[in-house]
Design a protein around this motif. Structure first.
Motif, PDB file in Angstrom:
ATOM      1  N   ALA A  43      -0.413  -1.231  10.219  1.00 31.83           N
ATOM      2  CA  ALA A  43       0.723  -0.520  10.409  1.00 31.83           C
ATOM      3  C   ALA A  43       1.137  -0.154  11.858  1.00 31.83           C
ATOM      4  O   ALA A  43       2.360  -0.111  12.360  1.00 31.83           O
ATOM      5  CB  ALA A  43       0.546   0.936   9.745  1.00 31.83           C
ATOM      6  N   ASP A 101      -1.668   2.358   0.318  1.00 35.35           N
ATOM      7  CA  ASP A 101      -1.771   0.847   0.175  1.00 35.35           C
ATOM      8  C   ASP A 101      -3.272   0.579   0.505  1.00 35.35           C
ATOM      9  O   ASP A 101      -3.899  -0.335  -0.056  1.00 35.35           O
ATOM     10  CB  ASP A 101      -1.269   0.327   1.693  1.00 35.35           C
ATOM     11  N   THR A 108      -5.935  -1.073   7.331  1.00 35.09           N
ATOM     12  CA  THR A 108      -4.556  -0.984   7.006  1.00 35.09           C
ATOM     13  C   THR A 108      -3.627  -0.148   8.268  1.00 35.09           C
ATOM     14  O   THR A 108      -2.559  -0.534   8.493  1.00 35.09           O
ATOM     15  CB  THR A 108      -4.785  -0.174   5.821  1.00 35.09           C
ATOM     16  N   CYS A 109      -4.469   0.777   8.827  1.00 29.48           N
ATOM     17  CA  CYS A 109      -3.925   1.723   9.822  1.00 29.48           C
ATOM     18  C   CYS A 109      -3.499   0.583  10.981  1.00 29.48           C
ATOM     19  O   CYS A 109      -2.622   0.761  11.538  1.00 29.48           O
ATOM     20  CB  CYS A 109      -4.778   2.628  10.402  1.00 29.48           C
ATOM     21  N   GLU A 158       3.867   8.383   6.641  1.00 26.57           N
ATOM     22  CA  GLU A 158       3.173   7.002   7.090  1.00 26.57           C
ATOM     23  C   GLU A 158       1.856   7.197   6.845  1.00 26.57           C
ATOM     24  O   GLU A 158       1.137   6.160   6.195  1.00 26.57           O
ATOM     25  CB  GLU A 158       3.335   6.866   8.606  1.00 26.57           C
ATOM     26  N   LYS A 189       2.605  -3.271  13.492  1.00 26.65           N
ATOM     27  CA  LYS A 189       4.115  -3.431  12.744  1.00 26.65           C
ATOM     28  C   LYS A 189       5.137  -2.292  13.542  1.00 26.65           C
ATOM     29  O   LYS A 189       6.175  -2.893  13.944  1.00 26.65           O
ATOM     30  CB  LYS A 189       4.226  -3.110  11.575  1.00 26.65           C
ATOM     31  N   THR A 190       4.581  -1.275  13.686  1.00 28.76           N
ATOM     32  CA  THR A 190       5.464  -0.269  14.492  1.00 28.76           C
ATOM     33  C   THR A 190       5.441  -0.095  15.896  1.00 28.76           C
ATOM     34  O   THR A 190       6.253   0.534  16.701  1.00 28.76           O
ATOM     35  CB  THR A 190       5.309   1.072  13.694  1.00 28.76           C
ATOM     36  N   GLU A 215       1.670   6.800   2.982  1.00 30.45           N
ATOM     37  CA  GLU A 215       1.929   5.653   2.557  1.00 30.45           C
ATOM     38  C   GLU A 215       0.603   4.345   2.782  1.00 30.45           C
ATOM     39  O   GLU A 215       0.306   3.598   1.854  1.00 30.45           O
ATOM     40  CB  GLU A 215       2.857   4.899   3.323  1.00 30.45           C
ATOM     41  N   ILE A 216       0.066   4.634   4.230  1.00 26.32           N
ATOM     42  CA  ILE A 216      -1.154   3.815   4.340  1.00 26.32           C
ATOM     43  C   ILE A 216      -2.215   4.327   3.170  1.00 26.32           C
ATOM     44  O   ILE A 216      -3.032   3.353   2.682  1.00 26.32           O
ATOM     45  CB  ILE A 216      -1.684   4.166   5.908  1.00 26.32           C
TER      46      ILE A 216
END
Length: 194
Positions: free
Chosen positions: A85, A52, A81-82, A45, A88-89, A48-49
């Motif tokens: 994320a 992004d 961005t973190c 993750e 979202k999770t 990915e971040i």
């Protein structure tokens, strides 16, 4: 000198030299990845971040006005961005075990933990940080472990100066209180007698 070098590459990118962006990615990839890893639970993750973050920064590069350091501007994008994320999770982020050098930066906690072996102290602080609310944990992390200035934290979080100071003060007190509650008095006394 760093700002001049960064600006030189930013100018090249804005003039169409997309390959120049590789310099900025290479220079700041560790900083961005480290922040992401501190705020989310997994390396995947965090990777990915990081990707992004660099994509968002590239797309918004024309909005960078040079009013702050490029690294601060990029850090803010990574931080946001973190947070996105995490929303979202709906997962709590994890903080890697703090090394013995970093642990010494929290002076008020140091007196409570005096005498406990370094590894045990790192585990205690790590566990206590994990039980703190996200904002306080982030601000403590940025100030003590990333060694960002108040000005940079204000810019990254969009909080007012007084709000950051209050949150930092409360976070210190909260961490100390959590440490005191989680460290068994017998353990402190045992190590204190040595």
């Amino acid at each position: 000198m760093t700002i001049i070098n960064d600006q030189t590459y930013i100018d090249k990118i804005l003039k169409g030299d997309t390959n120049a962006y590789a310099f900025l990615v290479e220079k700041y990839k560790t900083m961005v990845f480290t922040l992401a890893l501190k705020m989310v639970k997994s390396r995947e993750e965090a990777e990915e971040i990081s990707q992004d973050t660099f994509i968002k920064a590239y797309k918004s590069l024309s909005k960078f006005k040079g009013e702050s350091k490029f690294s601060t501007w990029l850090y803010k994008i990574a931080y946001r961005t973190c947070l996105d994320a995490l929303k979202k999770t709906k997962e709590q982020y994890s903080v890697d075990v703090i090394d013995e050098i970093t642990i010494n930066k929290i002076k008020s906690t140091e007196s409570v933990l005096e005498g406990i072996e370094r590894k045990e102290r790192a585990q205690v602080i790590n566990s206590c940080l994990l039980s703190m609310p996200e904002e306080e944990r982030s601000i403590l992390w940025m100030f003590y472990f990333e060694e960002l200035s108040l000005k940079e934290i204000i810019e990254i979080t969009d909080f007012s100066e007084s709000n950051v100071k209050v949150k930092l003060h409360r976070a210190r007190k909260m961490l100390l209180s959590i440490v005191e509650k989680n460290v068994e008095p017998e353990l402190i006394n045992h190590y204190g007698r040595k």
